[in-house]
Write an enzyme that holds these catalytic residues in place. Sequence first.
Site, PDB file in Angstrom:
ATOM      1  N   HIS A  73       0.864  -1.185   0.000  1.00 18.06           N
ATOM      2  CA  HIS A  73       0.000   0.000   0.000  1.00 18.06           C
ATOM      3  C   HIS A  73       0.899   1.233   0.000  1.00 18.06           C
ATOM      4  CE1 HIS A  73      -3.837  -2.020   1.306  1.00 18.06           C
ATOM      5  NE2 HIS A  73      -2.989  -2.905   1.768  1.00 18.06           N
ATOM      6  N   LEU A  74       0.767   2.065  -0.999  1.00 14.50           N
ATOM      7  CA  LEU A  74       1.483   3.343  -1.004  1.00 14.50           C
ATOM      8  C   LEU A  74       0.406   4.415  -0.831  1.00 14.50           C
ATOM      9  CD1 LEU A  74       3.930   2.670  -3.968  1.00 14.50           C
ATOM     10  CD2 LEU A  74       4.439   2.594  -1.525  1.00 14.50           C
ATOM     11  N   ASP A 106       2.714  -7.089   2.413  1.00 13.34           N
ATOM     12  CA  ASP A 106       1.483  -6.370   2.743  1.00 13.34           C
ATOM     13  C   ASP A 106       1.819  -5.093   3.518  1.00 13.34           C
ATOM     14  OD1 ASP A 106      -1.168  -5.739   2.702  1.00 13.34           O
ATOM     15  OD2 ASP A 106      -1.773  -7.156   4.256  1.00 13.34           O
TER      16      ASP A 106
END
Lengths: 430, 317
Positions: free
Chosen positions: A67-68, A311
Amino acid sequence: MTRVLIRGGRVVDPSQGLDEVRDLLLEEGHVAASSASLADLADAPDIDIFDAFGLVVAPGFIDGRVHLGEPGFEERETLQSGLRAAVAGGYTAVVALPDSDPVNDTRAVTEMLRSSAEALGLARLYPMAAVSKGLRGEKLAELGELAEAGAVAACDAEHTLGTAFLRRALLYAQHADLPIVHRARDCDLEDDGVMHEGEWSTRLGLPGCPGMAEEMVIARDLLLLADTGGRYHLSPVTTAGGVARVREGKASGLALTCEVTPHHLVLSDQEVLTSGFDPATRVAPPLRSADDVEALRAALADGTVDMIASDHRPYHRDHKLDVQFSASPPGIVGLETTVGVCLDRLVGAGVIDVMRLVELLSTGPARVFGLPGGSLEVGRPADVTVLDLDATWRVDPEGFHSLGRATPFAGEELRGRASAVFVGGRRVDA
Amino acid sequence: MSPDRLNVTWGRKDLLGIAELDAAEIGVILDTAESFAEVGTRPIKKVPTLRGRTVLNLFFEPSTRTRSSFELAEKRLSADSLNFSGSGSALSKGESLIDTALNLQAMQPDLVVVRHQHPGVPHLLARRLEAGVVNAGDGAHEHPTQALLDAFTIRRHKGRLEGLRVAIIGDIQHSRVVRSNIHLLTKVGADVVIAGPRTVMPPELARLGVEVTSDVDAALEGADVVMMLRVQLERHQRSLFPTVREYFRFFGLTEERLRRAQEDVIVMHPGPMNRGVEIDSAVADGPYSVILDQVQNGVAVRMAILYLLMVARKEAA
């Protein structure tokens, strides 16, 4: 363009079944030569030498679930901080989830992400497209155009897709040749659970998520997949029951792949208690039972698992760490710890060997997402991760390049880390 | 023995749960409480033991019994106490727990008593505060002072804890009282049987060293002590049992059902009671009930804890 000679390293490349000391020549962004000795090149005028004696030279690591924050959540992570973290952690590429704001459900966002990342010159970024517009699980996103723009998979982040919608998605995504990446969980059964349901949730008085909530949705998904065809990637599998379903599904010939995270491989739900409700032990799916951890490790060793993904999920520390456990959003950062944790706790502990780890971190994700990396064969992209198996270091979240600070491994001493990465033949530093 | 001449030491900064105590520590608290119980029988129920010490009572969740019990214990020990409650204070205005903790720290309290609806909040505060922290109930996790006052009450009536058969009946899932009591009673060698509908029974409860059944009659068989738990109707967002009527019929404690227990059984309830739901008034107000003793003993036990954490600990250091 400069040429790079990586000299004297132990080349570990599962794509060629190779584990031997070799020299490697990187040229024009590709692996130009690979042989026992390229010593005659060492004196060439236009060549940079990287001495890899005593080090492992592997195809570049790819983190398949990251996740960015950008665009929309830059207080959590920016492309720059996230991709620097990737490089620092030994990755040459990451596969980014689409849960930005706006959601990556259009060609414009996919192109923006790719060009912004390319301009940074750090790790490569492969965007995942949303399966549904706005991640709402109702209307399909324009998967054909998104694939054309460079999306490598379709995924609605942590949202579970409804049965009819997933069926349509599996069917429609076939023309774009995109795998559907799915997190399997029955939200009705999980309800307000904040950790794995079992002895430790009972002791702690916290509402639990039954492990069965994962397995029953995997079972449903595999029934659909058998009917629709197409590619399905389970992200991640965390329970013994889930592993058993995956094993069966693969044996029956389904185009099914799966990943596990390092934290589910080395920590169990008891960690919530022993850490005294540390919010850095709050993840989704939750840390599972010790039996589940054993089953995941067995599946890692026997080949059932295709890849390890961190993750990586950063949050601002005010929101993540300075709150009580149940108010802390699930998710931890992993880009800068995964390689070290895997080398120390999996390879060091004898669960898997270095060859298998490289497969799980490089060849595996390249195959799952159809990426050009994952191999050091001549002609392939010159993405290389160099490992120092003997370096010991301590996990210090304050020193992370990521803006996220939450990790259950804070303060741990680990043996083994990535010491250099090359992306497209160029040495890249965080 | 007068509390002024106690000679005990205490090694912990906080009292967060029973899980981390050993039997000897539990014994120290109960023995110390005996000394403080005497204070409650004096015409002037006040001693100067904690004069000049400051206690903050921080109740994020409504509480009548526990909160007034702590306040009374503080007053009888001459401590200065300040009360913060969930409504009408910064606690309800979205101030973060950490800011709350830092503000409290700035007031330089000697002890903070905290009640919160979420498990682990006392632990979070204990890590941030130099002052000691007493857990006055954190979600469905622990309520250590309740278990200690329950043990104190049992010991006073039975003369011992070891070897007693204790039946705990009711809404197990949502109860912090039951978790603390299970830890305490199993550590001191009592036999614990837990009963209630399976829908409010958390998984793998037996691994805590207790017997588990959904048959209340079987649990009551030969019991020396019966603890009834409050059905936490407000926490039941979904249907965990069909109706209150049915609950009372199959899981409620009636005089008839109680006949299966020992002749000298005592009946306990942490309060507040739902009469006609988990317990019949005839039992609650009957000869076996020690429910009001529990309330009275609560003050002595909390005085002992305040004393141990603030005075005995300092002497030990």
